[in-house]
Structure formats: C-alpha cells, structure tokens
Write a protein that holds these residues in place. Structure first.
Motif, PDB file in Angstrom:
ATOM      1  N   GLN A   1      52.507   3.010   9.749  1.00 45.26           N
ATOM      2  CA  GLN A   1      53.777   2.298   9.779  1.00 45.26           C
ATOM      3  C   GLN A   1      53.583   0.805   9.540  1.00 45.26           C
ATOM      4  O   GLN A   1      54.340   0.185   8.816  1.00 45.26           O
ATOM      5  CB  GLN A   1      54.410   2.531  11.151  1.00 45.26           C
ATOM      6  CG  GLN A   1      55.837   2.035  11.255  1.00 45.26           C
ATOM      7  CD  GLN A   1      56.451   2.442  12.576  1.00 45.26           C
ATOM      8  OE1 GLN A   1      55.931   3.293  13.274  1.00 45.26           O
ATOM      9  NE2 GLN A   1      57.556   1.830  12.910  1.00 45.26           N
ATOM     10  N   ASN A   2      52.531   0.243  10.148  1.00 50.43           N
ATOM     11  CA  ASN A   2      52.305  -1.189  10.033  1.00 50.43           C
ATOM     12  C   ASN A   2      51.183  -1.448   9.023  1.00 50.43           C
ATOM     13  O   ASN A   2      50.038  -1.081   9.273  1.00 50.43           O
ATOM     14  CB  ASN A   2      51.931  -1.745  11.404  1.00 50.43           C
ATOM     15  CG  ASN A   2      51.832  -3.254  11.399  1.00 50.43           C
ATOM     16  OD1 ASN A   2      51.690  -3.867  10.336  1.00 50.43           O
ATOM     17  ND2 ASN A   2      51.897  -3.845  12.570  1.00 50.43           N
TER      18      ASN A   2
ATOM     19  N   ASP B   1      49.496  -3.943   8.439  1.00 53.57           N
ATOM     20  CA  ASP B   1      48.379  -4.730   8.981  1.00 53.57           C
ATOM     21  C   ASP B   1      47.348  -3.842   9.680  1.00 53.57           C
ATOM     22  O   ASP B   1      46.216  -4.259   9.908  1.00 53.57           O
ATOM     23  CB  ASP B   1      48.892  -5.798   9.954  1.00 53.57           C
ATOM     24  CG  ASP B   1      49.470  -6.985   9.213  1.00 53.57           C
ATOM     25  OD1 ASP B   1      48.967  -7.284   8.111  1.00 53.57           O
ATOM     26  OD2 ASP B   1      50.424  -7.588   9.711  1.00 53.57           O
TER      27      ASP B   1
ATOM     28  N   ARG C   1      53.089  -3.510   2.329  1.00 48.54           N
ATOM     29  CA  ARG C   1      53.384  -2.092   2.466  1.00 48.54           C
ATOM     30  C   ARG C   1      52.935  -1.350   1.196  1.00 48.54           C
ATOM     31  O   ARG C   1      52.331  -0.294   1.254  1.00 48.54           O
ATOM     32  CB  ARG C   1      54.893  -1.955   2.705  1.00 48.54           C
ATOM     33  CG  ARG C   1      55.470  -0.597   2.748  1.00 48.54           C
ATOM     34  CD  ARG C   1      55.300   0.208   4.013  1.00 48.54           C
ATOM     35  NE  ARG C   1      55.398  -0.371   5.339  1.00 48.54           N
ATOM     36  CZ  ARG C   1      56.523  -0.722   5.966  1.00 48.54           C
ATOM     37  NH1 ARG C   1      57.661  -0.592   5.376  1.00 48.54           N
ATOM     38  NH2 ARG C   1      56.496  -1.187   7.180  1.00 48.54           N
TER      39      ARG C   1
ATOM     40  N   ARG D   1      45.967  -2.318  18.658  1.00 48.38           N
ATOM     41  CA  ARG D   1      45.885  -2.508  17.202  1.00 48.38           C
ATOM     42  C   ARG D   1      44.505  -2.111  16.704  1.00 48.38           C
ATOM     43  O   ARG D   1      44.363  -1.440  15.681  1.00 48.38           O
ATOM     44  CB  ARG D   1      46.181  -3.955  16.820  1.00 48.38           C
ATOM     45  CG  ARG D   1      46.102  -4.155  15.319  1.00 48.38           C
ATOM     46  CD  ARG D   1      46.403  -5.568  14.930  1.00 48.38           C
ATOM     47  NE  ARG D   1      47.755  -5.967  15.241  1.00 48.38           N
ATOM     48  CZ  ARG D   1      48.808  -5.625  14.520  1.00 48.38           C
ATOM     49  NH1 ARG D   1      48.664  -4.893  13.453  1.00 48.38           N
ATOM     50  NH2 ARG D   1      49.999  -6.017  14.856  1.00 48.38           N
TER      51      ARG D   1
END
Lengths: 241, 265
Positions: free
Chosen positions: A85-86, A88, A144, B216
């Motif tokens: 989804q991210n 990064d 993205r 993360r």
C-alpha cells in the motif's frame, strides 16, 4: 483443467495477540482472471494479500499455480508479485532503477537481461528517464508507479495489489487503471475504490471481519444496497438508480 | 592557567545549549531536508564533475591531514578546502548552515582544551573540525548520494556497511517526514503551558515514532522477501574506475597528507 493462478482454501489466520484476521477464506483466481477484493477497514484484505506470497504462516492452504508458498517461497514469488500500500515500504534502494533491478537480480538474471527488464518496466509505468532519481524526489503518484515497476520487472503472471489507487490524484489514478487494464496476467485488487473494481474486475470478493460474505459478478454485488451497507461500503455512483 | 569554576560551568552550559539546539532543529516541525544534508546543489563545476571515488579519497586525505598536522600547518588543508568551495561555486549559505549544524559537536570536544587552559589547542581543534566539516559539505553538496555509495563500494567498503548506510539515507527522510507529522499533530493539540509537564506526552510521541519505524522496518523486510530476497543483496552498483586525470587531481589533496605524515615521522 490447469491449476488456478491463485487459490485460498479454508485459510485462517490469527495475529500473535489472538485477534482472528481471516476465518476459513476460500476462493480462487483462474489464470488471467481479474478479481476485486473489497471490504471495510480491518476486514483482512492486506493480511490475505500477504498470504498470497507466503509472508505469513498459513492455517489452511494457499496455492499459487499449484505451488505452496510455505514450501517453495522462491518459486511462488516468481509467479506472484505483491504491491504494498505504501510505496515507501517497497522502494528501499538509493535510486529507482536499482530498486526495479532488485527483484530481477534476485532471480539470478544476467546484467543485460536485468537492464532490459528495468527499461521495460519503467516504460510500462511511464517513468522512462527517471531511473536515476532518488525515490524521495518523486511525487507520491510517481513513487506508486515506481513501486509497481519493481513488481512488473519480476515478470510475474499474477499480481496482488494493495490499495494501488489510494491517495493518487485523478490523473494518476486514470493512468494507473489504464496500465492495469493492459496487463495480461491474473490480478487480485484489494481496494476501497469500488469504481476502479467496477472498471477493471468482472468479479468481486467481499470480505468482512475475515470472512468471505459474497463472491460473484461485480456489477450485481456492488449494486446490492443491503450488502454494501452491511459491509460498510457504498454502491458506486455508476450503479445507483 | 585554569578557568574559575563559574566559567567552566558557563562553558559547559553553553555547549549543552548548543547541543540541545542541534537536537531540536533536527526534530523541529520545520526541519528541512537541506539542513540534514540530503539535497545536492546543481552545478557544473570541476568539483561536480570529478568522479566520486576521487572526491571520497580526497576527503579522507584532507580529514586525516587536518587531524595530524600541527596547528601551524592547518592553513594548507584549510586553504585547499576554501579553494574547493569557491571554485565549485557552492552556495555558501548552505555550506554555512550545514557547518553550523555540525560545529556544536566540535565545540563540545574543543571546550575541554579551553578548560585545561590551552587556547591554541582550542582554536586548532575547532579549525580541524571546520576543515573536515567543510570538506564533507563540499562532497555532499556536489555529489548525489547514490554516487557516493557506489564510490564507497568501489573503494572496497564492505557491502553490508554500504547497504546499511543506503537504507539509513533512504529512510532518514521517510522517518523525518513521519516525525514532522507527529510533531505537528502534537503541537496543534499541546495548547497548554509549554513547560516540563509536556515531557511525558512528548516522550510518548517519540515512543510512537519508534514503534512506527519498527513496523515500517518489518514491512520493508516483507516487501524485500516478496521480491525474492534471500538474505544477500545483489551488489549495489559500483562506480566505474576514474580516469588518470581525475587521479592526478586527487593527488593534489594528498599533499597536505604527505606533509602531515612527514611531520609525524
């Protein structure tokens, strides 16, 4: 009949704290089939996608082209590409080109093949010429698309995408959907963007509290106001009467 | 000559304040990437065009010579660095801003000399730090990060070390953005008196940042696994070997190093 591109059979999963995330999920994607995966937040969509590439231990079975991700993760990850989804989380190398090359290099391809794949993947997502850029210098939409390029460069027959249209501007969303329409392989698209599902996927699976509550033709299911309300979704505009 | 106690305490307090300012500026909501030295100036000077391998070696030579030369000899590497900064037409404000961020740390070290009553050593220590900082700034302002990393690989820095630095540089920006968002959310709602009572909630904010960064890290690892990562990185790109001319230019920076070595022989 050939093996399904991706199949979940009686798949259950609980987080380490005991919260049940998936309860006996079963459905399959035929090769080349595009399926939408919708449901409210916390329904288990992202968890299900992690299972598709064998990133979580499964109770029940996941089969990718007949292969078990727990047993042969390497082979499975050559067949299924997962977009996080991210972006990064996905782009971790200093430059975009190095990141796109990461997967193909892991496959053990030659330098020339890797270069070719990087160029092709960047061209597919419309980022030709931006390979030397640092990820933090790209816009979210570009990141993205770069993340998608890293998955495309793997040459996977099946793609599982987690919220690929989230936070994109309308132009970026349109470009992304156009790209996804052109891709030949099977596609599992987890998203809240029901219009995108309507546009891309003839079939949709509705997930709620870790359970499959509906699985069928997209236009019929998404037009069902009772189902949509029960699953904290909305009938998309094109289907409203 | 030794300093009176009050002066020593004052000096230590000043250094503490400088350190605090530095830390605050790193975590302030308006901390920019430029302050952290993550942006590169665009330019087309000789310095910009010199291969990163030569620049990295030159930096090393300058830093070592700045550390080894006696105070009187520091003018040689100092003049060289100044020449570099001016010739490359680097934005001097950016250079000064970055140097200002790093110098409080040097001050903390140098103040020890002052406390022992050795002003020459104090000035020399600051001078050594200034030369090294300026050389680092000249390198980072004129060279894109990926090139520095490739040069480090070329020079034989172990791959795991380069990988760690690469990840650090990549996620410093991401974590900093996250910290800025948290700090903004915090300051928008921390409308009461700004005093020590804020320490507790502020601690929680920092804790939240740590937890988010850990999560993360987990997701990044999963994303790597999903693309066939098996514990070994395919090599980061290596810089190509520099030309003879570039090596000759690099030799210029070895002269103060040689001088330093001959002094200590």
């Amino acid at each position: 009949m050939s093996d399904p591109a991706l199949a979940f059979r009686q798949l259950s999963y609980a987080y380490p704290d005991g919260t049940a995330a998936l309860r006996s999920v079963s459905f399959a994607l035929a090769p080349g089939e595009r399926v939408g995966l919708v449901g409210p937040n916390g329904a288990g969509k992202s968890t299900l996608l992690l299972h598709a590439v064998g990133l979580l231990p499964a109770r029940g079975a996941v089969l990718v082209g007949g292969l078990d991700p727990d047993r042969v993760p390497r082979e499975v990850r050559q067949q299924v590409g997962l977009l996080f989804q991210n972006p990064d989380d996905q782009l971790f190398l200093p430059t975009v080109a190095e990141d796109v090359a990461f997967g193909p290099l892991n496959l053990g391809l030659s330098a020339a093949d890797v270069e070719q794949r990087v160029a092709t993947a960047l061209a597919q997502v419309g980022l030709t010429g931006l390979g030397a850029k640092l990820p933090q210098h790209l816009s979210l939409g570009q990141r993205r698309r770069a993340a998608l390029a890293t998955v495309l460069a793997m040459g996977c027959q099946t793609l599982v995408l987690d919220e690929p249209t989230a936070n994109l501007d309308p132009g970026g969303r349109r470009q992304l959907l156009a790209l996804l329409t052109q891709l030949p392989g099977a596609l599992l698209l987890a998203t809240h963007d029901l219009e995108a599902v309507l546009q891309l996927c003839p079939r949709v699976v509705v997930l709620r509290a870790g359970e499959v509550v509906a699985d069928g033709e997209t236009a019929a299911l998404l037009a069902d106001p009772e189902l949509m309300q029960r699953c904290e979704l909305e009938v998309p505009w094109p289907l409203r009467r | 000559m030794s300093w009176p106690l009050w002066a020593q305490l004052l000096a230590i307090a000043a250094c503490g304040a400088a350190g605090l300012t530095l830390t605050r500026s790193l975590f302030a909501a308006d901390a920019t990437r430029a302050q952290l030295g993550l942006e590169v100036s665009r330019g087309d000077s000789l310095l910009h065009r010199t291969p990163a391998v030569c620049k990295l070696l030159g930096l090393l030579a300058l830093a070592v010579s700045a550390a080894l030369l006696p105070p009187a000899g520091l003018s040689v590497p100092g003049a060289l660095v100044l020449l570099l900064l001016v010739a490359a037409r680097l934005p001097l404000r950016a250079v000064a801003a970055r140097a200002a961020e790093l110098l409080p740390l040097a001050l903390i070290v140098a103040v020890g000399a002052l406390l022992r009553g050795d002003p020459v050593l104090f000035v020399a220590t600051l001078g050594r730090a200034l030369i090294t900082v300026a050389a680092v700034v000249a390198l980072t302002l004129s060279t894109p990060q990926p090139e520095i990393l490739r040069a480090a690989r070329r020079l034989g820095l172990p791959a795991p070390l380069v990988e760690i630095i690469a990840l650090l540089l990549r996620y410093l920006v991401v974590v900093l953005d996250e910290a800025n968002r948290l700090a903004l959310g915090f300051s928008l709602r921390a409308v009461g008196p700004r005093d020590l009572r804020l320490a507790r909630p502020l601690g929680r904010v920092i804790g939240a940042l740590a937890v988010r960064s850990l999560e993360r890290g987990e997701r990044v690892h999963q994303a790597m696994l999903a693309r066939g990562y098996d514990g070994t990185w395919p090599a980061l790109q290596r810089a190509p070997a520099p030309s003879v001319a570039a090596w000759l230019g690099c030799g210029l920076f070895l002269s103060p190093l040689l001088a330093a070595l001959s002094y200590w022989r």
